[in-house]
Design a protein around this motif. Structure first.
Motif, PDB file in Angstrom:
ATOM      1  N   TRP A 477      29.955  35.301  90.712  1.00  0.00           N
ATOM      2  CA  TRP A 477      28.772  35.940  90.128  1.00  0.00           C
ATOM      3  C   TRP A 477      28.953  37.462  90.038  1.00  0.00           C
ATOM      4  O   TRP A 477      29.408  38.091  90.991  1.00  0.00           O
ATOM      5  N   GLY A 478      28.556  38.002  88.898  1.00  0.00           N
ATOM      6  CA  GLY A 478      28.519  39.455  88.745  1.00  0.00           C
ATOM      7  C   GLY A 478      29.660  40.028  87.920  1.00  0.00           C
ATOM      8  O   GLY A 478      29.540  41.123  87.376  1.00  0.00           O
ATOM      9  N   VAL A 479      30.766  39.278  87.818  1.00  0.00           N
ATOM     10  CA  VAL A 479      31.904  39.797  87.055  1.00  0.00           C
ATOM     11  C   VAL A 479      31.517  39.928  85.581  1.00  0.00           C
ATOM     12  O   VAL A 479      31.736  40.971  84.948  1.00  0.00           O
ATOM     13  N   ARG A 480      30.906  38.879  85.036  1.00  0.00           N
ATOM     14  CA  ARG A 480      30.527  38.916  83.618  1.00  0.00           C
ATOM     15  C   ARG A 480      29.421  39.933  83.381  1.00  0.00           C
ATOM     16  O   ARG A 480      29.412  40.653  82.391  1.00  0.00           O
ATOM     17  N   LEU A 481      28.466  39.987  84.306  1.00  0.00           N
ATOM     18  CA  LEU A 481      27.380  40.971  84.216  1.00  0.00           C
ATOM     19  C   LEU A 481      27.934  42.394  84.123  1.00  0.00           C
ATOM     20  O   LEU A 481      27.593  43.159  83.218  1.00  0.00           O
ATOM     21  N   LEU A 482      28.816  42.734  85.048  1.00  0.00           N
ATOM     22  CA  LEU A 482      29.286  44.124  85.101  1.00  0.00           C
ATOM     23  C   LEU A 482      30.289  44.426  83.998  1.00  0.00           C
ATOM     24  O   LEU A 482      30.329  45.544  83.477  1.00  0.00           O
ATOM     25  N   ASP A 483      31.066  43.425  83.621  1.00  0.00           N
ATOM     26  CA  ASP A 483      31.984  43.653  82.502  1.00  0.00           C
ATOM     27  C   ASP A 483      31.193  43.951  81.226  1.00  0.00           C
ATOM     28  O   ASP A 483      31.503  44.875  80.480  1.00  0.00           O
ATOM     29  N   ARG A 484      30.163  43.177  80.997  1.00  0.00           N
ATOM     30  CA  ARG A 484      29.307  43.383  79.824  1.00  0.00           C
ATOM     31  C   ARG A 484      28.624  44.764  79.869  1.00  0.00           C
ATOM     32  O   ARG A 484      28.550  45.485  78.878  1.00  0.00           O
ATOM     33  N   PHE A 485      28.125  45.085  81.059  1.00  0.00           N
ATOM     34  CA  PHE A 485      27.463  46.374  81.294  1.00  0.00           C
ATOM     35  C   PHE A 485      28.417  47.532  80.950  1.00  0.00           C
ATOM     36  O   PHE A 485      28.040  48.475  80.259  1.00  0.00           O
ATOM     37  N   VAL A 486      29.650  47.422  81.396  1.00  0.00           N
ATOM     38  CA  VAL A 486      30.639  48.476  81.115  1.00  0.00           C
ATOM     39  C   VAL A 486      30.944  48.521  79.611  1.00  0.00           C
ATOM     40  O   VAL A 486      30.920  49.588  78.989  1.00  0.00           O
ATOM     41  N   ALA A 487      31.206  47.351  79.023  1.00  0.00           N
ATOM     42  CA  ALA A 487      31.610  47.294  77.610  1.00  0.00           C
ATOM     43  C   ALA A 487      30.491  47.813  76.704  1.00  0.00           C
ATOM     44  O   ALA A 487      30.728  48.553  75.752  1.00  0.00           O
ATOM     45  N   GLN A 488      29.278  47.418  77.032  1.00  0.00           N
ATOM     46  CA  GLN A 488      28.134  47.723  76.170  1.00  0.00           C
ATOM     47  C   GLN A 488      27.742  49.201  76.213  1.00  0.00           C
ATOM     48  O   GLN A 488      27.392  49.787  75.204  1.00  0.00           O
ATOM     49  N   TYR A 489      27.811  49.807  77.398  1.00  0.00           N
ATOM     50  CA  TYR A 489      27.210  51.135  77.551  1.00  0.00           C
ATOM     51  C   TYR A 489      28.205  52.272  77.827  1.00  0.00           C
ATOM     52  O   TYR A 489      27.847  53.432  77.712  1.00  0.00           O
ATOM     53  N   TYR A 490      29.414  51.941  78.211  1.00  0.00           N
ATOM     54  CA  TYR A 490      30.293  53.028  78.663  1.00  0.00           C
ATOM     55  C   TYR A 490      31.636  53.096  77.937  1.00  0.00           C
ATOM     56  O   TYR A 490      32.443  53.949  78.232  1.00  0.00           O
ATOM     57  N   GLU A 491      31.844  52.167  76.989  1.00  0.00           N
ATOM     58  CA  GLU A 491      33.145  52.191  76.318  1.00  0.00           C
ATOM     59  C   GLU A 491      33.052  52.738  74.903  1.00  0.00           C
ATOM     60  O   GLU A 491      33.975  52.602  74.137  1.00  0.00           O
TER      61      GLU A 491
END
Ligand code: MN
Ligand code: ZN
Length: 492
Positions: A477-491
């Motif tokens: 749990w949390g890997v997909r959440l944080l990967d998405r969070f990084v991709a969506q807002y910080y890349e």
């Protein structure tokens, strides 16, 4: 398992998966030259009264035309399908393929879904397959069944596009599987030193992996963390993983995980019932490890740090006592009133170290911290605490997009007062009421002015929610959440 993409000409062997919109026609078969098979499937659909309702399936055994089976999946209204629905569909398809012991399958995904591009929907279905196909069986002396899904071909009008899109999903699934493996691993093999050793090979992906020993921690004054570890025969470790995929000099994003490889409670020992589950008390650290693997493998255009504090909490002649006062790296003194409230002691020093050394853009910590969060939210949401509205909002959005949902809980000075101590600066428990909140307040005392979010994942990161894309006790749990969070807002 090998997943590949091809344009819609149907190979004629193994299991064929077709998608049927509710009240619609079979798109996958339209490209099939074999009109006899098409006629048979259409007749069977009619005879079974199969309407294509979402989550319904129709299984046709030995239908002829070269297939062992044809499985028709109901899509419902394709226009309403979101990203997550397609991953779940891929997971459900994998579940059926596994249950019929299919070794190879062809999935006809040439249906327009949710307004998504063909390459995106095909890649999402592939992602769902990868996430679902997972087993943790190294401890079985006899392998239950050797037949498993080895080959899946996804038919899509944009095979080239899907091939370009898919590796990023595959990287994330690999990160999820690493996190699951770590959480599922028994505590005699995954002790702190072993956990740190398992992080070293990640350097092959371009991560800088450094491991800190107790002697180094002692020098830095990390007595809060070391106090937790002192009852164990296994030394504590802190692992810091750095990924520099962003611009030089960009502040890194920091992710920090609680890694208690086994939590007996220490001298404040837990009851026997269910104590075995405390091998999962490193679920936060597992998530951070999986995330760093995913970011490196998909070459995320971002600078990120993953830090995990790894200890084992044991009762022993050397163990810390309730009533001990320790001085943390920050200089603040902590009265340890309950040795089972150990996760926050570990985080206190790791968070302090990370903000001090790396000046991150923000810090997000993940910890299987309190039973109280399960009482409040069950397994469907992790508790989110934050000193920053933007960070909290972005985590919530990424949670809904990935199905790894978070629910924001309050922080307030009134709660903070509860953990003042008469002799030390702070105590490590505020009692039963608002247990998750006072735990978060404690952690906040070790965060300076940096934007910060704390995820209490005690309900989600071990024995978490089962779904079409996860059937494992350790859910990753949390890997997909944080990967998405990084991709969506910080890349961007
Ligand atoms: Mn504990
Ligand atoms: Zn714990």
């Amino acid at each position: 398992m090998k997943i590949s993409f091809s344009s819609p000409t149907l190979p004629k062997s193994g299991v064929l998966v077709l998608l049927l919109p509710e009240g619609g026609a079979l798109a996958g078969l339209a490209a099939d030259a074999d009109s006899r098979t098409q006629g048979q499937v259409s007749r069977a659909i009619k005879a079974a009264g199969f309407t294509g309702r979402r989550d319904s399936t129709l299984d046709l055994v030995a239908p002829g035309g070269g297939y062992n089976r044809i499985v028709v999946f109901g899509l419902g209204a394709p226009a309403s399908l979101r990203h997550l629905d397609l991953e779940m569909l891929g997971g459900a398809i994998a579940g059926v393929l596994q249950s019929v012991k299919a070794e190879s399958a062809v999935i006809a995904a040439d249906v327009t879904m949710g307004g998504l591009q063909a390459k995106e929907s095909a890649a999402l279905i592939g992602s769902g397959l990868c996430l679902r196909v997972y087993s943790f069986n190294h401890y079985k002396s006899k392998k239950p069944d050797t037949r498993q899904l080895k080959d899946a071909v996804i038919l899509t009008p944009d095979a080239k596009g899907a091939r370009q899109r898919f590796p990023a999903f595959e990287a994330v699934a690999e990160g999820v599987h690493l996190a699951r493996d770590l959480v599922n691993e028994p505590p005699n093999t995954l002790h702190p030193v072993a956990f740190a050793e398992r992080m070293k090979p990640l350097a092959k992906l371009g991560l800088t992996v450094s491991v800190m020993t107790p002697a180094q921690m002692k020098k830095l004054g990390m007595n809060a963390l070391l106090g937790v570890a002192q009852g164990s025969d296994h030394e504590a470790r802190i692992v810091v993983m750095q990924w520099n995929g962003g611009k030089r000099g960009d502040q890194p994003l920091a992710f920090i995980g609680k890694g208690v490889t086994f939590d007996t409670g220490g001298i404040s020992i837990k009851p026997a019932q269910g104590m075995e589950d405390m091998k999962g008390d490193m679920g936060g650290a597992a998530c951070v490890a999986g995330l760093m693997l995913a970011l490196a493998k998909r070459k995320a255009k971002v600078n990120a740090i993953g830090a995990i504090g790894i200890v084992e909490n044991m009762p022993d002649g050397k163990a810390q006592r309730p009533g001990d006062i320790v001085k943390s790296m920050s200089g603040q003194t902590i009265a340890v009133l309950n040795t089972d409230a150990e996760g926050r002691l570990v985080l206190a020093d790791v968070l302090w170290y990370i903000q001090d050394r790396f000046k991150p853009k923000f810090m997000i910590d993940l910890a299987t911290l309190t039973g109280a969060i399960l009482v409040a939210l069950g397994k469907e949401h992790a508790g989110l605490f934050s000193n920053n509205d933007e960070l909290a909002h972005r985590l919530s959005e990424a949670g809904y997009a990935t199905g790894e949902k978070v629910w924001r809980m309050p922080l307030a000075p009134e709660y903070d007062k509860i953990i003042d101590h008469d002799v030390a600066d702070v105590k490590n428990t505020g009692g039963r009421h608002a247990g998750s909140i006072t735990a978060a307040q404690f952690i906040q005392r070790f965060v300076n002015n940096v934007p910060w979010a704390h995820l209490d994942v005690a309900g989600t990161a071990m024995d978490g929610p089962r779904s079409a894309i996860n059937q494992s006790w350790g859910p990753g749990w949390g890997v997909r959440l944080l990967d998405r969070f990084v991709a969506q807002y910080y890349e961007k």
